[in-house]
Design a protein around this motif. Structure first.
Motif, PDB file in Angstrom:
ATOM      1  N   VAL A 285      48.368  27.873 -11.120  1.00  8.88           N
ATOM      2  CA  VAL A 285      49.358  27.103 -10.369  1.00  8.88           C
ATOM      3  C   VAL A 285      49.453  25.727 -11.018  1.00  8.88           C
ATOM      4  O   VAL A 285      48.478  24.982 -11.044  1.00  8.88           O
ATOM      5  N   ALA A 286      50.623  25.367 -11.552  1.00  9.84           N
ATOM      6  CA  ALA A 286      50.767  24.104 -12.275  1.00  9.84           C
ATOM      7  C   ALA A 286      50.931  22.923 -11.337  1.00  9.84           C
ATOM      8  O   ALA A 286      50.582  21.794 -11.679  1.00  9.84           O
ATOM      9  N   THR A 287      51.473  23.154 -10.160  1.00  6.36           N
ATOM     10  CA  THR A 287      51.636  22.081  -9.185  1.00  6.36           C
ATOM     11  C   THR A 287      51.471  22.660  -7.795  1.00  6.36           C
ATOM     12  O   THR A 287      51.770  23.828  -7.560  1.00  6.36           O
ATOM     13  N   LEU A 288      50.990  21.838  -6.869  1.00  6.77           N
ATOM     14  CA  LEU A 288      50.688  22.330  -5.534  1.00  6.77           C
ATOM     15  C   LEU A 288      50.993  21.237  -4.520  1.00  6.77           C
ATOM     16  O   LEU A 288      50.596  20.087  -4.704  1.00  6.77           O
ATOM     17  N   ALA A 289      51.742  21.594  -3.470  1.00  4.93           N
ATOM     18  CA  ALA A 289      52.014  20.675  -2.377  1.00  4.93           C
ATOM     19  C   ALA A 289      50.895  20.804  -1.351  1.00  4.93           C
ATOM     20  O   ALA A 289      50.598  21.902  -0.886  1.00  4.93           O
ATOM     21  N   VAL A 290      50.266  19.692  -1.015  1.00  6.33           N
ATOM     22  CA  VAL A 290      49.102  19.708  -0.124  1.00  6.33           C
ATOM     23  C   VAL A 290      49.270  18.646   0.950  1.00  6.33           C
ATOM     24  O   VAL A 290      50.160  17.796   0.880  1.00  6.33           O
ATOM     25  N   GLN A 291      48.374  18.709   1.928  1.00  6.78           N
ATOM     26  CA  GLN A 291      48.318  17.701   2.973  1.00  6.78           C
ATOM     27  C   GLN A 291      46.936  17.058   2.972  1.00  6.78           C
ATOM     28  O   GLN A 291      45.965  17.659   2.506  1.00  6.78           O
ATOM     29  N   SER A 292      46.868  15.851   3.493  1.00 10.41           N
ATOM     30  CA  SER A 292      45.573  15.183   3.594  1.00 10.41           C
ATOM     31  C   SER A 292      44.587  16.060   4.346  1.00 10.41           C
ATOM     32  O   SER A 292      44.943  16.705   5.334  1.00 10.41           O
ATOM     33  N   ASN A 293      43.358  16.109   3.827  1.00 13.27           N
ATOM     34  CA  ASN A 293      42.252  16.892   4.395  1.00 13.27           C
ATOM     35  C   ASN A 293      42.309  18.376   4.039  1.00 13.27           C
ATOM     36  O   ASN A 293      41.399  19.119   4.409  1.00 13.27           O
ATOM     37  N   ASP A 294      43.356  18.843   3.345  1.00 11.03           N
ATOM     38  CA  ASP A 294      43.338  20.209   2.820  1.00 11.03           C
ATOM     39  C   ASP A 294      42.185  20.337   1.824  1.00 11.03           C
ATOM     40  O   ASP A 294      41.714  19.346   1.252  1.00 11.03           O
ATOM     41  N   VAL A 295      41.738  21.585   1.610  1.00 12.77           N
ATOM     42  CA  VAL A 295      40.692  21.856   0.627  1.00 12.77           C
ATOM     43  C   VAL A 295      41.259  22.747  -0.469  1.00 12.77           C
ATOM     44  O   VAL A 295      41.840  23.806  -0.179  1.00 12.77           O
ATOM     45  N   VAL A 296      41.123  22.321  -1.707  1.00 15.50           N
ATOM     46  CA  VAL A 296      41.563  23.120  -2.857  1.00 15.50           C
ATOM     47  C   VAL A 296      40.315  23.685  -3.526  1.00 15.50           C
ATOM     48  O   VAL A 296      39.440  22.933  -3.960  1.00 15.50           O
ATOM     49  N   GLU A 297      40.221  25.016  -3.575  1.00 13.38           N
ATOM     50  CA  GLU A 297      39.032  25.676  -4.123  1.00 13.38           C
ATOM     51  C   GLU A 297      39.321  26.136  -5.553  1.00 13.38           C
ATOM     52  O   GLU A 297      40.171  26.992  -5.786  1.00 13.38           O
ATOM     53  N   PHE A 298      38.617  25.539  -6.518  1.00 14.45           N
ATOM     54  CA  PHE A 298      38.792  25.861  -7.931  1.00 14.45           C
ATOM     55  C   PHE A 298      37.718  26.868  -8.350  1.00 14.45           C
ATOM     56  O   PHE A 298      36.541  26.721  -8.019  1.00 14.45           O
ATOM     57  N   THR A 299      38.143  27.892  -9.091  1.00  8.01           N
ATOM     58  CA  THR A 299      37.212  28.922  -9.552  1.00  8.01           C
ATOM     59  C   THR A 299      37.446  29.214 -11.027  1.00  8.01           C
ATOM     60  O   THR A 299      38.580  29.413 -11.446  1.00  8.01           O
TER      61      THR A 299
END
Length: 419
Positions: A285-299
């Protein structure tokens, strides 16, 4: 009544019957070199070996070390065997178990008269099995050709690639053109990989997205060692929406209304979400729309990668970022990144600075898109004023109560009960 009893008894007998499993029969011409260097099998399958010319035998190896060095000793059929085909029944075992077979006559094994049998499942069982976290693991025997040659998958699914004989690698192709021309460059696992199975976690993607995999060892891809995975959906179906808000029951006028607390305007949505990102080259995913306090899990489960935050777009574009979040030795996947609070439109820049990965496109942005809708507080409810007290009567009565069928008149010094 008798018919019902007989019917129930019949159903009980059926449930107690053992499962009927249909095994497969595979024919192998045992020649120099071997006709097939690998075969995907199931427990109970029958392998029929035939050699009608030359001096050959069939020997089982205890492990890959014996197989590679041609030092196997468990003879299944000797050189005088003539009642062809020689039948070998595949024993029970776990998916991924490998059996090693060679011909030990003269230098036949050294000249590649050898093959492997790899279990894809046991006795009719599904090749997919749930892992401890509830996701589904699917077994792929990475041979020439692969078994299977195509898969339908879901986001988050784990695909276990296994190759225990021969020299193979695993590459992902950028598109079908690269797949068809065997011109793929994104290496997932090299020929030196030995910690089988190699696990590939399917990234988040739209239904219908196709991923292309090949073996880039010379001649393998062009000879058909390639497969495709097609997304059918993301695990769990559609993303859950907000829970419906129940309308509170109308309160009586004389009951005080409870004033709800005001929702905070900062921090975005009150319910944080988790986003899965396969940190590969290129990024899923080259770009991602997120909100404050979201968690992005990288693997990332193969290759040497790190995760670095850039201070601004200039550093991002030039790949000159230094704030390391996770090093190339990190292994406790997934790596969780908690999105900080910020203004809408704020962008965070993330790259991999190992070798030239960033320059090759291993980078992505996170953009804050908070939901700033604030719950308006309703006006406070007004309590009904009590009726005026009649003070014209000098009676000392202070209260009148009705309890069930009783009427209680209370004065300063007397309680009178009426039924």
């Amino acid at each position: 009544m008798k018919r019902m009893v007989l019917y129930m008894y019949f159903l009980f007998i059926l449930t107690q019957m053992p499962e009927v499993v249909l095994s497969a029969t595979h024919s192998v011409t045992w020649t120099l070199p071997a006709q097939n260097d690998s075969l995907a099998v199931e427990s109970g399958d029958l392998i029929e070996f035939s050699w009608t010319s030359g001096q050959h035998n069939l020997v089982m190896c205890r492990d890959q070390a014996e197989y590679d060095s041609c030092s196997c000793t468990e003879e299944l059929a000797n050189t005088s065997f003539s009642s062809f085909p020689f039948q070998y029944t595949v024993p029970q075992g776990d998916a991924g178990t490998t059996m090693y077979l060679v011909c030990m006559e003269s230098a036949h094994c050294a000249n590649n008269m050898k093959m492997t049998l790899t279990l894809v499942n046991t006795f009719g069982g599904d090749a997919s099995a749930p892992s401890e976290d509830g996701t589904m693991n699917t077994a792929v025997v990475w041979s020439n050709p692969p078994n299977p040659i195509s898969l339908t998958v879901e986001s988050g699914q784990v695909v276990d690639f296994t190759w225990t004989a021969g020299s193979h690698d695993l590459y992902m192709c950028a598109d079908q053109t690269a797949y068809d021309s065997c011109a793929c460059t994104q290496e997932l696992a090299s020929t030196n990989f030995t910690s089988f199975p190699f696990q590939y976690t399917v990234p988040m993607a739209d239904a219908g997205t196709v991923m292309y995999f090949v073996c880039m060892v010379p001649g393998h891809c062009t000879n058909g060692m390639k497969m495709m995975m097609t997304m059918v959906n993301t695990m769990g179906g559609d993303a859950p929406g907000p829970a419906p808000v129940e309308s509170p029951a109308e309160s009586p006028a004389e009951s005080p209304a409870e004033t709800p607390s005001e929702s905070p305007t900062s921090g975005g949505s009150s319910q944080a979400q988790t986003h899965a990102v396969a940190w590969t080259l290129p990024v899923s995913v080259a770009t991602l729309a997120v909100q404050s306090n979201d968690v992005v899990e990288f693997t990332w489960t193969s290759g040497s990668h790190n995760l670095v935050m850039c201070p601004d777009k200039a550093a991002y574009d030039s790949c000159s970022c230094t704030q390391e979040l996770a090093s190339n030795t990190f292994s406790a996947f997934p790596f969780p990144y908690a999105v900080p609070e910020g203004e809408d439109g704020t962008t965070m820049y993330l790259v991999c600075t190992v070798n030239s990965h960033c320059e090759a496109g291993m980078k992505m942005t996170l953009t804050l898109a908070n939901d700033d809708m604030t719950m308006a507080s309703p006006p406070p409810a007004t309590m009904a004023s009590p009726p005026p007290v009649d003070t014209t009567n000098d009676s000392p009565m202070s209260s009148l109560f009705v309890v069930g069928r009783m009427v209680i008149l209370a004065t300063a010094s007397l309680y009178i009960v009426f039924f």
